[in-house]
Design an enzyme around this catalytic site. Structure first.
Site, PDB file in Angstrom:
ATOM      1  N   SER A 567      -0.653 -10.794  31.973  1.00 53.93           N
ATOM      2  CA  SER A 567       0.217 -11.077  30.830  1.00 53.93           C
ATOM      3  C   SER A 567      -0.617 -11.728  29.731  1.00 53.93           C
ATOM      4  O   SER A 567      -1.560 -11.108  29.237  1.00 53.93           O
ATOM      5  CB  SER A 567       1.390 -11.947  31.282  1.00 53.93           C
ATOM      6  OG  SER A 567       2.397 -11.979  30.306  1.00 53.93           O
ATOM      7  N   ASP A 650       7.085  -2.006  33.036  1.00 55.19           N
ATOM      8  CA  ASP A 650       6.886  -3.233  32.271  1.00 55.19           C
ATOM      9  C   ASP A 650       7.364  -2.991  30.853  1.00 55.19           C
ATOM     10  O   ASP A 650       6.673  -2.390  30.043  1.00 55.19           O
ATOM     11  CB  ASP A 650       5.412  -3.642  32.277  1.00 55.19           C
ATOM     12  CG  ASP A 650       5.192  -5.003  31.631  1.00 55.19           C
ATOM     13  OD1 ASP A 650       6.157  -5.543  31.046  1.00 55.19           O
ATOM     14  OD2 ASP A 650       4.072  -5.522  31.708  1.00 55.19           O
ATOM     15  N   HIS A 682       6.382  -5.902  35.244  1.00 51.58           N
ATOM     16  CA  HIS A 682       5.364  -6.868  34.810  1.00 51.58           C
ATOM     17  C   HIS A 682       4.632  -7.464  36.008  1.00 51.58           C
ATOM     18  O   HIS A 682       3.486  -7.867  35.905  1.00 51.58           O
ATOM     19  CB  HIS A 682       6.049  -7.968  34.001  1.00 51.58           C
ATOM     20  CG  HIS A 682       5.142  -8.727  33.092  1.00 51.58           C
ATOM     21  ND1 HIS A 682       4.327  -8.124  32.152  1.00 51.58           N
ATOM     22  CD2 HIS A 682       4.898 -10.065  32.969  1.00 51.58           C
ATOM     23  CE1 HIS A 682       3.634  -9.048  31.488  1.00 51.58           C
ATOM     24  NE2 HIS A 682       3.963 -10.233  31.970  1.00 51.58           N
TER      25      HIS A 682
END
Length: 714
Positions: A567, A650, A682
């Site tokens: 991320s 995601d 994600h």
């Protein structure tokens, strides 16, 4: 603080062989335990225990029981269809539980009443034709049970069941406002709603009275109410008063567009009422400047008050949570804040038995610590912690006032213990690293840390050090430099099945896991400072962390180091790639990170991007943060071998970001590899997928760092 470890665990430890290292397979297959839940008299507690077999590719869940008097453990139930249990009824062992199937086999669930000591005598009390979950239940003075559940509901308020839903000839989706999709799911007209029901007691059993009541659906303006709030909402988003007469729930602000604002409110409604009777406890304007996200509405034990958290900022998901207490009185909620100047952001709360104290858990110096806060605490009150290491997953105040805690640590996937309210004694019942074969030998000796200075802040910054198996300070080990996501968040003393520091270390690395600008638990200023500064403040903090390691830890070989992150950590590794920091590593790993900040509006939560980039997206120019912190501006410098992970589901950071990164690396001739999971979002959650994730990444970094003479990953 005095600690007691039950002799049962010490005996178990003595029987376990010490293991040299924890492997990805061992970590992924190790038991995953739920939160311990005690019966009202605190005689025992139960929790789920889920195991996975890679050989059978099968997951198995049982319920365990710990005797809180003797410390003895036993199997409570092997029925994996029991998904949730609530202690409620005429005795201290009376329970109501959810069975994940129903008689019709139509995708619904069943409710059973039973005595926890005699499950074989359980009685079916309700069969519901939707996949309800999130059971909360209380006994009324009459002996009836009032209960709450939630599930998706149609706009007309009826419960939605995918197995029974009509299908259409076309798969088209049409939207007229933003928030098309969220996290890993496209949004549909069906939204979560809290439902209430009554189980009438009679003839030694219970029976469902009438239909369930929907307390949420139908409250609409700019958008419509939803509780729990997707995708992470749970039964913590609502509560029922101990006498069963009142309900509170939270929903996003129905007067504002969903994707643009974080604002949410707590609503109060009588149990006998409906969505039409729900009124906000904390509407915007009730307290000037308090407009942000609310969370964790919880009734006191006498039902007279409701505690909750709320942030100030209406665009900011990582603002500081402040504790509020309201009267459970729709005529005079009289909301007041507690310890309003406390520079921590608590995220878990429970009431003391007498209602005089709230116990809250908050990130604090790399841990999740528990703090008592009196309900008469003034704004300048500074709470003191009663726990130290670990991060609580859940806590419960027992009948004698002790707090039953379920937490994890870097070296233990689940610890269960009680702590005295004054922290005078801690009584451990269970520690996974002393029981699980896969975790044998792990302990606090595997972990240390350091503080360092940076040019971006006056705050001393912290980093964890995690050592490999059989570590010796007289040897050297390549560096594994991890960067956390968020960016607001942190690396904490907790167990993870996604980024497990010890699994990385036991490949043969010393893991360094810094908490730079943006991290939570060192004061809100440090968390807030990352806004509009993605590419400088945290970057320079990480440079200074690396410098500290180079200058002070002779057992770390930085010349063979690798860096990895997910991320925001993936973004930062992409940023490293174009800067001098990228040349300090032999290999980089980016998992679901941002490659092109000019494409940030492909995300779903626009409030996040608008806040962190300093405003809405406009025509980019060199003064715009959307432009300034773009990794692709430094494409000419890309040179370090780079492993890219990006998944199809995601929707926070779309897969095109990873494909773009990989394409650009390949065209430039930079050694690179792309890993994609079409069924993951994600996070990589499936254990078989996670096994591949670990194997492929470790092949990559081990080859470039030279660990164990690893073979080529190509």
């Amino acid at each position: 603080m005095r600690s007691i470890i039950r002799a049962t665990e010490v005996t178990i430890l003595a029987a376990l062989p010490l293991m040299d290292a924890i492997t990805p397979e061992g970590m992924l297959a190790a038991p995953r335990r739920g939160i311990a839940q005690a019966n009202p008299s605190a005689d025992f507690a139960i929790y789920t225990n889920t195991n996975y077999s890679f050989q059978d590719q099968e997951e198995t869940t049982v319920w365990q029981q710990v005797n809180l008097r003797s410390g003895a453990f036993s199997t409570w139930s092997t029925d994996s269809n029991i998904t949730e249990v609530v202690f409620v009824g005429p005795t201290n062992t009376s329970i109501l539980y959810i069975n994940s199937t129903n008689e019709a086999g139509d995708g619904g669930i069943s409710l059973y009443s039973a005595d926890a000591s005699h499950l074989s005598n359980a009685k079916l009390v309700a069969s519901l034709s939707a996949p309800f979950s999130g059971l909360k239940a209380v006994a009324t003075k009459s002996g009836d049970i009032h209960f709450l559940l939630y599930t998706l509901a149609y706009p007309n308020g009826t419960a939605y069941n995918e197995d029974l839903a009509e299908t259409t000839a076309s798969s088209a989706r049409i939207y007229t406002d933003i928030y098309v999709r969220h996290w890993d799911t496209y949004l549909t007209p069906q939204r979560n709603a809290v439902f209430g029901g009554i189980l009438r007691r009679g003839n030694g059993t219970y029976s469902l009275v009438g239909e369930l009541t929907n307390y949420v659906t139908g409250k609409c303006n700019a958008t419509c109410a939803e509780s729990p709030v997707q995708p992470f909402g749970s039964s913590g988003d609502y509560d029922i008063s101990p006498d069963g007469s009142q309900v509170v729930f939270l929903t996003k602000n129905i007067d504002l567009p969903l994707a643009n604002f974080t604002s949410s409110q707590i609503y109060w409604v009588p149990f006998s009422g409906s969505a039409n009777d729900a009124i906000p406890v904390n509407p915007i304007g009730a307290i000037p400047g308090v407009e942000g996200a609310s969370s964790s509405p919880t009734f006191s034990k006498d039902g007279s008050k409701v505690a909750y958290f709320q942030m100030n900022g209406i665009y900011y998901e990582s603002d500081r949570n402040i504790i509020y207490v309201a009267n459970a009185d729709p005529m005079n909620f009289d909301v007041k804040s507690l310890a309003g100047e406390w520079d921590r952001s608590p995220d878990v709360l429970v009431w003391s038995n007498d209602g005089s104290v709230l116990y809250v858990a908050a990130p604090d110096l790399g841990r999740g610590r528990i703090f008592p806060v009196p309900i008469d605490a003034g704004s300048d009150y500074k709470p003191s912690n009663i726990t130290d290491e670990g991060v609580p997953a859940g806590m419960q105040v027992l009948a004698n006032g002790d707090i039953l805690v379920s937490d994890s640590k870097i070296w233990s996937s689940r610890d269960i213990y009680t702590v005295k309210p004054d922290s005078s004694a801690t009584n451990f019942y269970f520690q996974a690293n002393l029981v699980d074969t896969e975790l044998a030998g792990l302990g606090p000796q595997d972990v240390s840390g350091f503080y360092f200075s940076s040019n971006s802040t006056m705050t001393a910054l912290q980093s964890w050090i995690i050592y490999p198996a059989n570590f010796s300070a007289d040897q050297t080990y390549p560096l594994a430099f991890l960067v956390h996501g968020g960016p607001q968040g942190g690396f904490y003393n907790s167990w993870s099945t996604r980024w497990n520091y010890k699994v990385w270390a036991d490949q043969g690395y010393v893991v360094i896991a810094p908490n730079p600008t943006a991290s939570s638990g060192w004061g809100q200023n440090l968390t807030d400072a990352v806004a509009e500064h993605w590419g400088d403040y945290p970057y320079w903090d990480l440079v200074y962390a690396w410098d500290y390691v180079q200058e002070n830890l002779p057992y770390v070989d930085t010349s063979r180091g690798i860096s990895a992150g997910a991320s925001f950590g993936g973004y930062m590794n992409n940023w490293f790639q174009g800067h001098e920091m990228g040349r300090r590593f032999k290999a980089l790993v980016s998992h679901d990170g941002v490659t092109n900040t000019l494409a940030d509006y492909a995300t779903e939560e626009l409030w996040f991007i608008n806040h962190d980039q300093g405003g809405i997206f406009t025509s980019p120019n060199e003064t715009s943060t959307y432009y300034r912190w773009n990794p692709i501006l430094f494409y000419e410098n890309w040179a370090t071998p780079h492993f890219v992970v990006h998944n199809d589901l995601d929707y926070r950071l779309p897969v095109s970001e990873g494909i773009m990164l990989f394409n650009m690396l390949q065209v430039k001739g930079v050694p690179s590899k792309f890993l994609n999971f079409p069924d993951e979002g994600h996070w990589v959650l499936d254990r078989e997928n996670s096994r591949v994730w670990h194997a492929e990444i470790f092949k990559w970094i081990n080859f470039y760092s030279g660990v164990s003479n690893a073979s080529s990953p190509y």
